[in-house]
Scaffold this motif. Structure first.
Motif, PDB file in Angstrom:
ATOM      1  N   TYR A  27       0.833  -1.055   0.033  1.00 30.41           N
ATOM      2  CA  TYR A  27      -0.088   0.355   0.104  1.00 30.41           C
ATOM      3  C   TYR A  27       0.960   1.370   0.318  1.00 30.41           C
ATOM      4  CZ  TYR A  27      -3.485   3.252   1.284  1.00 30.41           C
ATOM      5  OH  TYR A  27      -4.916   4.261   1.026  1.00 30.41           O
ATOM      6  N   CYS A  29       0.765   5.375  -0.262  1.00 26.61           N
ATOM      7  CA  CYS A  29       0.009   6.603  -0.410  1.00 26.61           C
ATOM      8  C   CYS A  29      -0.080   6.885  -1.765  1.00 26.61           C
ATOM      9  CB  CYS A  29       0.199   7.666   1.222  1.00 26.61           C
ATOM     10  SG  CYS A  29      -0.152   6.620   2.190  1.00 26.61           S
ATOM     11  N   CYS A 209      -6.426   5.398   4.875  1.00 30.72           N
ATOM     12  CA  CYS A 209      -5.778   4.802   4.628  1.00 30.72           C
ATOM     13  C   CYS A 209      -5.608   3.390   5.392  1.00 30.72           C
ATOM     14  CB  CYS A 209      -3.967   5.515   4.519  1.00 30.72           C
ATOM     15  SG  CYS A 209      -3.568   6.795   3.212  1.00 30.72           S
ATOM     16  N   HIS A 234       0.892  11.122   9.728  1.00 34.05           N
ATOM     17  CA  HIS A 234       0.369  10.286   8.671  1.00 34.05           C
ATOM     18  C   HIS A 234       0.378   8.740   9.537  1.00 34.05           C
ATOM     19  CE1 HIS A 234      -2.323   9.263   5.730  1.00 34.05           C
ATOM     20  NE2 HIS A 234      -1.709   8.814   5.509  1.00 34.05           N
ATOM     21  N   GLU A 238      -1.864   5.956  10.999  1.00 33.10           N
ATOM     22  CA  GLU A 238      -2.534   4.650  10.702  1.00 33.10           C
ATOM     23  C   GLU A 238      -2.477   3.429  11.465  1.00 33.10           C
ATOM     24  OE1 GLU A 238      -2.071   4.072   6.422  1.00 33.10           O
ATOM     25  OE2 GLU A 238      -1.568   6.143   5.994  1.00 33.10           O
TER      26      GLU A 238
END
Ligand code: AMP
Ligand code: ZN
Length: 475
Positions: A27, A29, A209, A234, A238
């Motif tokens: 994954y 961003c 996310c 960030h 998460e």
């Protein structure tokens, strides 16, 4: 040989061992879609796509997910400026994203989830956290209570008491702890909103996310990546959201790229030095920009300057010319099937270079060293080509295969030998000029013949007279 990746979580290079043998989940961003993306943004988009290519080269099956942040203050402001709906702005810049990604030959992800297409998943996720006691609501805003999550700070290696107030921390007196962050934001008058158990509002920045990675990759997955500015808050946030809800480890490996500067300055609107990929693609072929972006290790800073990109242009020209010259020999059947000692030498060199390429990429994706192997083989091959005698077909083919599999396949560099650069002389034109020169020579019109030779030379093509006739060579 095994792949090692630097994991921000442990602050060291670790041998990559996937969570399961079915697929590797990644994954990354993605962009906030309110503008054309700049060459700094291109760094993560590109290097983590190279990671995917490399894992696939190593026979892993990869599922690659990268999101579009299609709702936030910047998107809303841009919509107001342009007199458009926020969704029209997002749609436009998603289209523009793909155009620029194509210029850079950035392969497609498997899924491009958008925040606004996952609002009900986001609400359910926040309700899950609420049930577990990780949230509190104040006037329609919902906050994550970092004091409830004992591992808070584990990625950015900060202790809650010591965390300095950095970028992107919103000060708000209603927070129990300054590091609490918003999961759901009450809508201000005139802003787009969705209905929720906490009233009309929209998701906070970090939650999308956590929600979308879980939806497409599961609660625990292999690799999570982005620019180094995302480590805190960030990615820290998460982890807090996801691990608080699932009770399991979120991502196993955390990868972060270093920043790109322009002429040794930070790229910023106020300095007026933002360079978009759109603009750069007007001046340089995508592979030249790609070469430049891969010319430093992804964790190191990278400085953009005219000299640097021109150097990448020259480097790509070296490869383009070599590949052109080999294609030409093969197309003209201008080769031998015998293996002489020079051919053998180049074959051995080629094998050694492949090993070095793999060793470099295994070492935390050391693309500058991997790139240097491409040029080492070019040097060796050019030497081979300029030696006397016909060249061996298999050796020529093995050199092409190397550029195809490693330069193009793994690093994504496209060569111009097959697709001529705009403004460059085409293959047909070269052949036509050679034919005219032959006619002139037959008529003993040496002046015209020389003029044609000179014209070709000015376009970077020299003519070699061989036993099989005239052979053009790019230099
Ligand atoms: P944004 O659209 O601002 O969320 O950024 C998209 C991605 O680009 C994120 O992973 C950022 O960390 C990354 N990024 C932004 N600016 C730079 C830069 N100058 N150099 C490298 N990466 C950057
Ligand atoms: Zn993210």
């Amino acid at each position: 040989m095994s792949l090692k990746l630097y994991n921000t979580l442990s602050r060291r290079k670790e041998t990559f061992v996937p969570l399961n043998d079915k697929q590797v989940g990644i994954y990354v961003c993605g962009p906030t879609v309110y503008n054309f993306f700049h060459i700094g943004n291109a760094r993560p988009f590109l290097i983590f796509e190279v990671l995917r290519r490399y894992l696939e080269f190593k026979k892993y099956k990869v599922k690659y997910v990268t999101n579009f942040t299609d709702i936030d203050d910047k998107v809303i402001n841009k919509a107001n400026e342009m007199g458009l709906l926020f969704s029209e702005v997002a749609d436009k810049y998603i289209r523009e994203y793909f155009q620029d990604a194509d210029c850079l030959n950035i392969g497609r992800a498997d899924v491009y989830p958008r925040a606004t297409e996952h609002i009900s998943d986001i609400i359910k996720f926040i309700q899950g956290l609420e049930r577990k006691g990780y949230t509190y609501a104040v006037d329609g805003d919902v906050f994550f209570d970092v004091n409830q999550f004992k591992d808070y700070g584990k990625l950015s290696k900060q202790n809650l008491d010591e965390i300095k107030v950095g970028a992107r921390i919103e000060l708000d007196e209603r927070k129990r702890n300054p590091y609490d962050f918003v999961l759901w934001k009450k809508a201000k008058a005139g802003e787009p909103f969705w209905n929720s158990p906490w009233g009309e509002g929209r998701p906070g920045w970090h939650i999308e996310c956590s929600v979308m990675s879980e939806k497409y990759l599961g609660e625990s997955f292999d690799i999570h990546a982005g620019g180094s500015d995302l480590v805190f808050p960030h990615h820290e946030n998460e982890i807090a959201q996801s691990e608080a809800l699932s009770g399991k480890q979120f991502a196993k490996y955390w990868l972060h790229n270093g920043f790109l500067k322009i002429e040794n300055q930070k790229m910023s609107k106020s300095l007026g030095n933002i360079l978009t990929v759109r603009d750069l693609c007007k001046r340089y072929q995508g592979s030249v920009i790609r070469h430049f972006l891969l010319s430093a290790h992804y964790r190191s800073p990278l400085n953009y300057s005219i000299e640097q990109i021109e150097q990448s242009k020259n480097s790509m020209e070296t490869l383009n010319n070599l590949i052109y010259n080999i294609h030409f020999l093969l197309q003209q059947n201008d080769f031998s099937l015998e293996i002489d000692s020079e051919s053998e030498g180049l074959l051995l060199k080629n094998e050694e270079i492949i090993k070095n390429f793999i060793q470099a990429m295994d070492d935390d994706l050391n693309t500058p060293v991997a790139l240097s192997t491409l040029f080492l083989l070019a040097k060796e091959t050019n030497r081979y080509l300029s030696s006397k005698g016909l060249k061996n077909k298999d050796v020529l083919q093995s050199v092409l295969d190397f550029y195809d599999q490693y330069g193009d396949g793994v690093l994504g560099l496209k060569y111009l030998s097959e697709t001529q650069e705009q403004g460059q002389i085409s293959e047909k034109e070269i052949q036509e000029m050679i034919r005219k020169r032959e006619v002139a020579r037959e008529n003993k019109d040496w002046k015209t013949a020389d003029e044609i030779r000179q014209q070709l030379k000015e376009k970077g093509i020299i003519l070699e007279d061989t036993a099989k006739g005239v052979r053009p060579k790019k230099v």
